[in-house]
Design a protein around this motif. Structure first.
Motif, PDB file in Angstrom:
ATOM      1  N   GLN A 183       0.832  -1.204   0.000  1.00 41.83           N
ATOM      2  CA  GLN A 183       0.000   0.000   0.000  1.00 41.83           C
ATOM      3  C   GLN A 183       0.865   1.252   0.000  1.00 41.83           C
ATOM      4  O   GLN A 183       0.537   2.252  -0.653  1.00 41.83           O
ATOM      5  CB  GLN A 183      -0.932  -0.006   1.218  1.00 41.83           C
ATOM      6  CG  GLN A 183      -1.952   1.136   1.222  1.00 41.83           C
ATOM      7  CD  GLN A 183      -2.870   1.108   0.013  1.00 41.83           C
ATOM      8  OE1 GLN A 183      -3.506   0.106  -0.244  1.00 41.83           O
ATOM      9  NE2 GLN A 183      -2.916   2.200  -0.741  1.00 41.83           N
ATOM     10  N   THR A 184       1.980   1.201   0.740  1.00 38.36           N
ATOM     11  CA  THR A 184       2.913   2.336   0.738  1.00 38.36           C
ATOM     12  C   THR A 184       3.450   2.576  -0.669  1.00 38.36           C
ATOM     13  O   THR A 184       3.537   3.731  -1.137  1.00 38.36           O
ATOM     14  CB  THR A 184       4.079   2.066   1.709  1.00 38.36           C
ATOM     15  OG1 THR A 184       3.559   1.908   3.034  1.00 38.36           O
ATOM     16  CG2 THR A 184       5.077   3.213   1.689  1.00 38.36           C
ATOM     17  N   ASN A 185       3.803   1.473  -1.352  1.00 44.05           N
ATOM     18  CA  ASN A 185       4.293   1.606  -2.728  1.00 44.05           C
ATOM     19  C   ASN A 185       3.213   2.160  -3.654  1.00 44.05           C
ATOM     20  O   ASN A 185       3.486   2.992  -4.534  1.00 44.05           O
ATOM     21  CB  ASN A 185       4.768   0.252  -3.243  1.00 44.05           C
ATOM     22  CG  ASN A 185       5.986  -0.268  -2.495  1.00 44.05           C
ATOM     23  OD1 ASN A 185       6.730   0.532  -1.907  1.00 44.05           O
ATOM     24  ND2 ASN A 185       6.203  -1.572  -2.513  1.00 44.05           N
ATOM     25  N   ILE A 186       1.969   1.701  -3.449  1.00 40.91           N
ATOM     26  CA  ILE A 186       0.855   2.214  -4.258  1.00 40.91           C
ATOM     27  C   ILE A 186       0.685   3.705  -4.045  1.00 40.91           C
ATOM     28  O   ILE A 186       0.498   4.482  -4.993  1.00 40.91           O
ATOM     29  CB  ILE A 186      -0.445   1.455  -3.912  1.00 40.91           C
ATOM     30  CG1 ILE A 186      -0.360   0.000  -4.378  1.00 40.91           C
ATOM     31  CG2 ILE A 186      -1.662   2.139  -4.550  1.00 40.91           C
ATOM     32  CD1 ILE A 186      -1.504  -0.865  -3.903  1.00 40.91           C
ATOM     33  N   ASN A 187       0.761   4.109  -2.763  1.00 45.22           N
ATOM     34  CA  ASN A 187       0.623   5.540  -2.451  1.00 45.22           C
ATOM     35  C   ASN A 187       1.754   6.356  -3.066  1.00 45.22           C
ATOM     36  O   ASN A 187       1.541   7.470  -3.546  1.00 45.22           O
ATOM     37  CB  ASN A 187       0.601   5.742  -0.928  1.00 45.22           C
ATOM     38  CG  ASN A 187      -0.636   5.135  -0.285  1.00 45.22           C
ATOM     39  OD1 ASN A 187      -1.632   4.897  -0.956  1.00 45.22           O
ATOM     40  ND2 ASN A 187      -0.567   4.877   1.003  1.00 45.22           N
ATOM     41  N   THR A 188       2.961   5.758  -3.057  1.00 51.70           N
ATOM     42  CA  THR A 188       4.110   6.454  -3.654  1.00 51.70           C
ATOM     43  C   THR A 188       3.895   6.648  -5.152  1.00 51.70           C
ATOM     44  O   THR A 188       4.116   7.737  -5.703  1.00 51.70           O
ATOM     45  CB  THR A 188       5.399   5.650  -3.411  1.00 51.70           C
ATOM     46  OG1 THR A 188       5.619   5.523  -2.004  1.00 51.70           O
ATOM     47  CG2 THR A 188       6.596   6.337  -4.060  1.00 51.70           C
ATOM     48  N   VAL A 189       3.443   5.575  -5.814  1.00 52.51           N
ATOM     49  CA  VAL A 189       3.188   5.671  -7.259  1.00 52.51           C
ATOM     50  C   VAL A 189       2.074   6.671  -7.541  1.00 52.51           C
ATOM     51  O   VAL A 189       2.149   7.460  -8.497  1.00 52.51           O
ATOM     52  CB  VAL A 189       2.824   4.283  -7.828  1.00 52.51           C
ATOM     53  CG1 VAL A 189       2.369   4.396  -9.286  1.00 52.51           C
ATOM     54  CG2 VAL A 189       4.024   3.349  -7.722  1.00 52.51           C
ATOM     55  N   ALA A 190       1.032   6.651  -6.673  1.00 49.22           N
ATOM     56  CA  ALA A 190      -0.066   7.599  -6.867  1.00 49.22           C
ATOM     57  C   ALA A 190       0.429   9.038  -6.743  1.00 49.22           C
ATOM     58  O   ALA A 190      -0.061   9.942  -7.438  1.00 49.22           O
ATOM     59  CB  ALA A 190      -1.179   7.326  -5.848  1.00 49.22           C
ATOM     60  N   GLY A 191       1.424   9.224  -5.858  1.00 50.13           N
ATOM     61  CA  GLY A 191       1.956  10.576  -5.666  1.00 50.13           C
ATOM     62  C   GLY A 191       2.784  11.081  -6.826  1.00 50.13           C
ATOM     63  O   GLY A 191       2.991  12.287  -6.977  1.00 50.13           O
ATOM     64  N   ILE A 192       3.291  10.155  -7.638  1.00 49.39           N
ATOM     65  CA  ILE A 192       4.105  10.563  -8.799  1.00 49.39           C
ATOM     66  C   ILE A 192       3.419  10.120 -10.092  1.00 49.39           C
ATOM     67  O   ILE A 192       4.086   9.778 -11.069  1.00 49.39           O
ATOM     68  CB  ILE A 192       5.522   9.967  -8.702  1.00 49.39           C
ATOM     69  CG1 ILE A 192       5.463   8.437  -8.624  1.00 49.39           C
ATOM     70  CG2 ILE A 192       6.282  10.533  -7.516  1.00 49.39           C
ATOM     71  CD1 ILE A 192       6.839   7.771  -8.713  1.00 49.39           C
ATOM     72  N   ALA A 193       2.090  10.141 -10.060  1.00 53.40           N
ATOM     73  CA  ALA A 193       1.328   9.689 -11.225  1.00 53.40           C
ATOM     74  C   ALA A 193       1.701  10.460 -12.476  1.00 53.40           C
ATOM     75  O   ALA A 193       1.788   9.900 -13.571  1.00 53.40           O
ATOM     76  CB  ALA A 193      -0.166   9.823 -10.934  1.00 53.40           C
ATOM     77  N   ALA A 194       1.931  11.777 -12.317  1.00 57.50           N
ATOM     78  CA  ALA A 194       2.276  12.601 -13.484  1.00 57.50           C
ATOM     79  C   ALA A 194       3.601  12.137 -14.085  1.00 57.50           C
ATOM     80  O   ALA A 194       3.754  12.051 -15.313  1.00 57.50           O
ATOM     81  CB  ALA A 194       2.356  14.071 -13.080  1.00 57.50           C
ATOM     82  N   ASN A 195       4.560  11.806 -13.196  1.00 47.55           N
ATOM     83  CA  ASN A 195       5.861  11.349 -13.702  1.00 47.55           C
ATOM     84  C   ASN A 195       5.719   9.998 -14.393  1.00 47.55           C
ATOM     85  O   ASN A 195       6.369   9.730 -15.410  1.00 47.55           O
ATOM     86  CB  ASN A 195       6.849  11.237 -12.545  1.00 47.55           C
ATOM     87  CG  ASN A 195       7.174  12.595 -11.948  1.00 47.55           C
ATOM     88  OD1 ASN A 195       7.039  13.625 -12.613  1.00 47.55           O
ATOM     89  ND2 ASN A 195       7.589  12.607 -10.688  1.00 47.55           N
ATOM     90  N   VAL A 196       4.859   9.159 -13.835  1.00 44.31           N
ATOM     91  CA  VAL A 196       4.640   7.852 -14.451  1.00 44.31           C
ATOM     92  C   VAL A 196       4.069   8.029 -15.853  1.00 44.31           C
ATOM     93  O   VAL A 196       4.460   7.334 -16.801  1.00 44.31           O
ATOM     94  CB  VAL A 196       3.687   7.003 -13.588  1.00 44.31           C
ATOM     95  CG1 VAL A 196       3.310   5.713 -14.311  1.00 44.31           C
ATOM     96  CG2 VAL A 196       4.340   6.680 -12.249  1.00 44.31           C
ATOM     97  N   THR A 197       3.130   8.973 -15.982  1.00 39.58           N
ATOM     98  CA  THR A 197       2.542   9.246 -17.297  1.00 39.58           C
ATOM     99  C   THR A 197       3.600   9.729 -18.279  1.00 39.58           C
ATOM    100  O   THR A 197       3.635   9.318 -19.451  1.00 39.58           O
ATOM    101  CB  THR A 197       1.431  10.302 -17.158  1.00 39.58           C
ATOM    102  OG1 THR A 197       0.428   9.812 -16.262  1.00 39.58           O
ATOM    103  CG2 THR A 197       0.795  10.594 -18.510  1.00 39.58           C
ATOM    104  N   THR A 198       4.500  10.582 -17.769  1.00 39.99           N
ATOM    105  CA  THR A 198       5.576  11.096 -18.621  1.00 39.99           C
ATOM    106  C   THR A 198       6.488   9.968 -19.073  1.00 39.99           C
ATOM    107  O   THR A 198       6.854   9.857 -20.257  1.00 39.99           O
ATOM    108  CB  THR A 198       6.383  12.155 -17.866  1.00 39.99           C
ATOM    109  OG1 THR A 198       5.515  13.228 -17.490  1.00 39.99           O
ATOM    110  CG2 THR A 198       7.517  12.692 -18.731  1.00 39.99           C
ATOM    111  N   VAL A 199       6.852   9.112 -18.131  1.00 37.29           N
ATOM    112  CA  VAL A 199       7.739   7.993 -18.463  1.00 37.29           C
ATOM    113  C   VAL A 199       7.061   7.050 -19.446  1.00 37.29           C
ATOM    114  O   VAL A 199       7.697   6.504 -20.358  1.00 37.29           O
ATOM    115  CB  VAL A 199       8.139   7.234 -17.175  1.00 37.29           C
ATOM    116  CG1 VAL A 199       8.875   5.933 -17.528  1.00 37.29           C
ATOM    117  CG2 VAL A 199       9.015   8.121 -16.307  1.00 37.29           C
ATOM    118  N   ALA A 200       5.736   6.861 -19.275  1.00 37.93           N
ATOM    119  CA  ALA A 200       5.009   5.988 -20.185  1.00 37.93           C
ATOM    120  C   ALA A 200       5.095   6.489 -21.618  1.00 37.93           C
ATOM    121  O   ALA A 200       5.060   5.702 -22.573  1.00 37.93           O
ATOM    122  CB  ALA A 200       3.548   5.889 -19.757  1.00 37.93           C
TER     123      ALA A 200
END
Length: 375
Positions: A183-200
């Motif tokens: 859950q901590t990892n999920i929250n971390t990913v949720a917090g950098i969702a914009a960066n994840v989108t950029t990387v995608a």
């Protein structure tokens, strides 16, 4: 009743006539004082005296010596007796009704008691069923329910070690939701969702880079003949399993002559000692060194894979068995052969001899070649 008449003895002469008359008079008076049953005067009794049955009939009043009307008193007593008899009959009827009601009440009470017992049994059964389905909070996977019976499919419990609900699927415990770490990892990913989108958006470049890093790591391992592997334990479908560098229970290939260090210092590895088996299922300990205790800082397991002889064929948990691990294949690597210490020493000898050749330029080619080959 008639008054008894007084009569004189009859004598002769005038006196006898007088006595006779006197007797007639006395008899008349006696008859006059006698009750007349046929109703003639003066003392009629209106046929109320039954001389044959000794009964007195149609009498309105009979007064005793005290002046009390015994007929009325007797009638009153009879009426009271009848009333008492009626009351007694009513009381008997009421008593019978009360008895019937009491019997009905007793039957009803017995039925209520039976119903209460059934309800109590049903409640106990329901509680036991609930208790068999929700086992409460526990620090590890239970093997039986709270009554010591076999686990029921669908049973739940709360794991206090990872703060997660788990369900028994009939053969293993399965996590209902993410662990606290996940859950901590999920929250971390949720917090950098914009960066994840950029990387995608640049996934091809990231993929190329990741492949390059993997290739470089492989080359490094090939040339150094050593590789470090991070070990963790994860829950996969209700079953604890080893994960190597984040990959759950992979089948791995080890290179003959290489040395591998399995880092088992992660807290999740506590209680899960890493071991190896040969192809026959026996413990494989050749070239294996265990340092520290699994789950503690600095702990690792080192295996130096031999170039010949018996090879490791499986990794597993020495406490929980093969289910936590997978198979091991071994292979020969040309670069590893070149990197072998004996080969390196031979190459170094050749290099040193070539250096000697460079200082002996006057030697003929045959001599130089002999020197280069160690002659």
């Amino acid at each position: 009743m008639a008054k008894r008449p007084t009569v004189s003895s009859i004598t002769s002469g005038h006196a006898s006539i007088t006595a006779l008359n006197a007797n007639f008079t006395a008899l008349k008076e006696g008859f006059d004082n006698t009750l007349s049953r046929d109703g003639s005067s003066p003392n009629t009794m209106s046929a109320d005296l039954d001389l044959n049955g000794n009964d007195i009939t149609n009498v309105a009043t009979i007064t005793n010596a005290s002046g009390v009307d015994v007929v009325a008193a007797a009638a009153a007593s009879a009426t009271a007796a009848a009333a008492s008899q009626t009351a007694a009959a009513s009381s008997a009827t009421a008593a019978s009704s009360s008895q019937t009601a009491a019997a009905s009440s007793a039957t009803g009470a017995a039925s209520s008691a039976t119903g209460a017992a059934s309800s109590a049994t049903s409640a106990a059964t329901s509680l036991d069923t609930f208790d068999d389905r929700f086992l409460g909070a526990k620090s590890s996977n239970p093997t039986v329910d709270n009554d010591g019976d076999a686990l029921a499919t669908g049973a739940l419990y709360f794991n206090t070690s990872d703060n997660n609900m788990r369900v028994w699927n009939g053969s293993a415990w399965q996590a209902v939701g993410p662990t606290s770490t996940e859950q901590t990892n999920i929250n971390t990913v949720a917090g950098i969702a914009a960066n994840v989108t950029t990387v995608a958006g640049i996934d091809s470049a990231v993929t190329t880079t990741a492949q390059s890093v993997a290739i470089l790591n492989s080359l490094n391992a090939m040339f150094t003949a050593a590789e470090n592997i991070a070990v963790t334990v994860v829950n996969d479908g209700g079953q604890d399993k080893f994960a190597f560098n984040g990959v759950t229970a992979p089948a791995i290939t080890l290179v003959k002559g290489f040395t591998y260090t399995f880092d088992v210092s992660a807290g999740t590895v506590s209680g899960h000692p890493l071991g190896f088996k040969d192809s026959g299922g026996s413990a494989y300990t050749t070239g294996v060194t265990v340092n520290g205790t699994a789950g503690s800082s600095g702990a690792n397991v080192v295996i130096a894979v031999p170039t010949t002889g018996t090879m490791p064929a499986r990794y597993y948990c020495t406490t929980h068995g093969n289910a936590m691990g997978n198979t091991i294949a071994t292979q020969t690597n040309d670069i590893a052969t070149v990197a072998d210490s004996t080969t390196i020493n031979n190459i170094n000898t050749v290099v040193n001899n070539l250096s000697t050749i460079s200082t002996k330029a006057t030697l003929d080619d045959a001599t130089a070649l002999a020197i280069a080959l160690g002659g």
